[in-house]
Design an enzyme around this catalytic site. Structure first.
Site, PDB file in Angstrom:
ATOM      1  CE  LYS A 108      25.382  31.884  46.272  1.00  0.00           C
ATOM      2  NZ  LYS A 108      25.048  30.671  46.782  1.00  0.00           N
TER       3      LYS A 108
HETATM    4  N1  GLU Z   1      21.766  31.279  48.275  1.00  0.00           N
HETATM    5  C1  GLU Z   1      21.311  29.866  48.664  1.00  0.00           C
HETATM    6  C2  GLU Z   1      22.194  28.633  48.276  1.00  0.00           C
HETATM    7  O1  GLU Z   1      23.361  28.915  48.242  1.00  0.00           O
HETATM    8  C3  GLU Z   1      19.921  29.575  47.943  1.00  0.00           C
HETATM    9  C4  GLU Z   1      19.892  29.602  46.385  1.00  0.00           C
HETATM   10  C5  GLU Z   1      18.570  29.435  45.695  1.00  0.00           C
HETATM   11  O2  GLU Z   1      17.715  29.608  46.490  1.00  0.00           O
HETATM   12  O3  GLU Z   1      18.610  29.823  44.620  1.00  0.00           O
HETATM   13  O4  GLU Z   1      22.016  27.588  48.032  1.00  0.00           O
END
Ligand code: GLU
Length: 477
Positions: A108
């Site tokens: 993240k």
């Molecule tokens: N930000 C989104 C989540 O928390 C999508 C993550 C992604 O598609 O890699 O799942």
């Protein structure tokens, strides 16, 4: 966290939930800790020349687990971004990806910024500069680390990141796969924007296919007519509320936003509220509903389903005991703290956990990444072939009816529907639906059958941790 009680941080909260689940497992010594800890977090501070001076920004990219690569997870633009937050979110990505079987580790990123305080040109320069810092350390890379949108970011930011990567890696034929959630004309995939909201809808549909589970939430029947409170009408909350009300007959009885809440017993028109927010910057003044300034209080209102779709920690030790919804669907990441989770569980509230409920985004991200690597749109090879085979069958039926004088007629609209081969959007939806059903069933089996497991979150952790552990074992660890 801003509540009166001293609660653990977001990351500690995720760890507590992890520990609760892992206590029911029989992992080899050391493996438990190896899975729980965050592998690495990179912090970068960089300057951008803006408005006649240099402004310094702080950003992070955290890699929780590399049991599979690339690692995957969004990039968030918000003033609340911190190392603790990205590490918690990266851990949730690991478990989420394992649960829905997307072949990624968890990661993240975040940039500590209020994106509304900058114009588009400034944001582009800031985003490109942040991306540059991450790309040069392979923290954005099609085979190692693939970001996506999250709070405060969307297609536009992903397009800038993809372009920045392409400029710095001019001969990488897979450059587009360095990030997902791109606009369709920049290597994106149909259905990605609404994917998380669509996933919430599919998650709820699957839950309501199991009357025994519905009864555990002290509910009965189908989604039709269910009263839903949605907190946060951002990309996820908006799409979930829109689909559930327009396609499943659910009633959105309250929408909670930054500046207060709207309530209506007959149900809110989600599209209309969204347009009002876009034009007025908030929900206040919206004519067709009752406005309450204290939005947080509306979280505690009576309803059938509560969908927190914004920030982490909104259901905490302060308000958990007063939450009346018998079913909570975590469309946001970490909306329920570990302490609140305990209280709700004791009350018998059924919680559909974040790592499942909001996994639609990363699932469709996976499809986009595969599309980018295969350099071909889904359905391009099969669509017309599928149509011609269907046509063969229809022609044959019509010939039989004619030749044998059977007088068969196809119901109106059937022929058109049946003849149409699946395009990319249909395939994405089918893949997402299948993923959500399979993940629910994996969780459900553990929920029903494993001794000591009395909630879906623990069940989800058991499934995920089991899969991560199996992949470590396969590597000989
Ligand atoms: N930000 C989104 C989540 O928390 C999508 C993550 C992604 O598609 O890699 O799942």
């Amino acid at each position: 966290m801003t509540n009166q009680h001293r609660e653990p941080s977001f990351r500690e909260s995720v760890d507590l939930m992890f520990n609760r689940a892992v206590a029911l497992m029989d992992l080899s010594p050391g493996l438990e800790e190896k899975i729980r800890v965050c592998n690495a977090t990179y912090t970068v501070r960089f300057g951008v020349r803006l408005r006649g001076g240099i402004q310094t920004f702080t950003g992070y990219r955290s890699v929780h687990s590399e049991h599979m690569e690339p690692v995957k997870g969004g990039i968030r633009f918000s003033l609340g971004v911190s190392q603790d937050e990205v590490e918690a979110l990266a851990a949730l990505m690991t478990y989420k990806c394992a649960l829905v079987e997307t072949p990624f580790g968890g990661s993240k990123g975040g940039l500590c910024i209020d994106p509304r305080a900058y114009d588009e040109d400034e944001l582009e320069r800031i985003t490109r500069r942040f991306a540059y810092e991450l790309i040069k350390r392979d923290l954005i890379n099609p085979s190692q680390n693939v970001p996506a949108p999250d709070m405060g970011t969307g297609e536009r930011e992903m397009a800038w990141i993809a372009d920045q990567y392409a400029r710095m890696n001019t001969t990488d034929i897979n450059a587009r796969a360095c990030v997902t959630g791109k606009p369709i004309n920049g290597g994106g995939i149909q259905g990605r924007v609404e994917a998380t909201g669509r996933g919430v809808q599919y998650a709820l549909r699957e839950f309501f296919r199991h009357p025994g589970d519905v009864a555990r939430a002290k509910l009965s029947g189908k989604l039709d007519g269910k009263r839903i409170i949605v907190q946060g009408l951002g990309n996820v909350g908006y799409h979930a509320a829109k689909f559930l009300s327009e396609e499943d007959g659910a009633r959105i009885v309250a929408i909670i936003e930054r500046d207060g809440a709207l309530t209506s017993n007959t149900g809110l028109d989600v599209e209309d509220v969204r347009a009002w927010i876009a034009g007025h910057g908030g929900v206040q003044g919206y004519p067709n509903a009752t406005y309450t300034e204290n939005g947080a209080a509306v979280l505690e209102a009576e309803c059938d389903i509560l969908i927190p779709a914004a920030l982490e920690g909104v259901i905490n030790l302060d308000n958990a005991a007063r939450i009346q919804a018998p079913l909570v669907v975590e469309a946001a990441n970490g909306p329920v703290t570990a302490g609140a989770d305990e209280i709700l569980r004791q009350k018998g509230t059924v919680i559909v956990p974040d790592m499942f409920a909001n996994a639609g985004g990363v699932t469709v991200s996976y499809f986009e990444w595969v599309k980018n690597l295969s350099h071909i749109r889904f359905g391009r090879m099969q669509r017309r072939q599928e149509e011609s085979r269907h046509e063969l069958l229809i022609d044959e039926l019509e010939r039989l009816s004619r030749d044998r004088d059977l007088g068969w007629t196809l119901s109106p609209g059937f022929k058109e529907k049946y003849l149409r081969g699946a395009g990319e959007l249909e395939l994405v939806r089918s893949g997402l639906d299948d993923t959500m059903r399979a993940a629910y069933q994996a969780m459900q089996e553990v929920w029903h059958e494993r001794e000591g497991v009395d909630d879906l979150r623990t069940a989800a952790y058991l499934v995920s941790i089991g899969r991560v552990a199996a992949s470590y074992r396969a590597k000989g660890l």
